[in-house]
Design a protein around this motif. Sequence first.
Motif, PDB file in Angstrom:
ATOM      1  N   GLU A  15       0.822  -1.215   0.000  1.00  0.00           N
ATOM      2  CA  GLU A  15       0.000   0.000   0.000  1.00  0.00           C
ATOM      3  C   GLU A  15       0.853   1.261   0.000  1.00  0.00           C
ATOM      4  N   ARG A  16       1.980   1.212   0.685  1.00  0.00           N
ATOM      5  CA  ARG A  16       2.861   2.384   0.786  1.00  0.00           C
ATOM      6  C   ARG A  16       3.907   2.429  -0.325  1.00  0.00           C
ATOM      7  N   GLY A  17       3.912   1.412  -1.183  1.00  0.00           N
ATOM      8  CA  GLY A  17       4.856   1.385  -2.293  1.00  0.00           C
ATOM      9  C   GLY A  17       6.302   1.204  -1.852  1.00  0.00           C
ATOM     10  N   VAL A  18       6.497   0.423  -0.800  1.00  0.00           N
ATOM     11  CA  VAL A  18       7.829   0.189  -0.254  1.00  0.00           C
ATOM     12  C   VAL A  18       8.288  -1.205  -0.678  1.00  0.00           C
ATOM     13  N   GLY A  19       9.488  -1.306  -1.227  1.00  0.00           N
ATOM     14  CA  GLY A  19      10.039  -2.599  -1.601  1.00  0.00           C
ATOM     15  C   GLY A  19      10.617  -3.318  -0.396  1.00  0.00           C
ATOM     16  N   GLN A  20      10.808  -4.619  -0.540  1.00  0.00           N
ATOM     17  CA  GLN A  20      11.390  -5.391   0.552  1.00  0.00           C
ATOM     18  C   GLN A  20      12.783  -4.898   0.912  1.00  0.00           C
ATOM     19  N   VAL A  21      13.565  -4.520  -0.088  1.00  0.00           N
ATOM     20  CA  VAL A  21      14.932  -4.053   0.173  1.00  0.00           C
ATOM     21  C   VAL A  21      14.908  -2.757   0.971  1.00  0.00           C
ATOM     22  N   GLU A  22      14.047  -1.821   0.575  1.00  0.00           N
ATOM     23  CA  GLU A  22      13.943  -0.540   1.285  1.00  0.00           C
ATOM     24  C   GLU A  22      13.501  -0.743   2.732  1.00  0.00           C
ATOM     25  N   LEU A  23      12.490  -1.587   2.927  1.00  0.00           N
ATOM     26  CA  LEU A  23      12.012  -1.858   4.280  1.00  0.00           C
ATOM     27  C   LEU A  23      13.108  -2.525   5.108  1.00  0.00           C
ATOM     28  N   ALA A  24      13.786  -3.481   4.513  1.00  0.00           N
ATOM     29  CA  ALA A  24      14.859  -4.179   5.220  1.00  0.00           C
ATOM     30  C   ALA A  24      15.945  -3.205   5.677  1.00  0.00           C
ATOM     31  N   ARG A  25      16.345  -2.308   4.800  1.00  0.00           N
ATOM     32  CA  ARG A  25      17.362  -1.312   5.172  1.00  0.00           C
ATOM     33  C   ARG A  25      16.896  -0.453   6.333  1.00  0.00           C
TER      34      ARG A  25
END
Length: 68
Positions: A15-25
Amino acid sequence: MNTVFAERLKELRLERGVGQVELARSLGVSKGVISLWENAKREPTLSSLVAIAGYFEVSLDFLCGLSD
């Protein structure tokens, strides 16, 4: 395993347009850990849950499926 958490994490991220890599960082974990959480193969620690709730600005109750 808590599949409600897995579903809500993935929904919030998409929903927020966040990728797994971005969230992980942002959370200080690997992309693989995010994937494991989203597929209900591993549960996060309490400190990770708090970080996820803060990142998405939702309550722990919501993340864990205790409220809507």
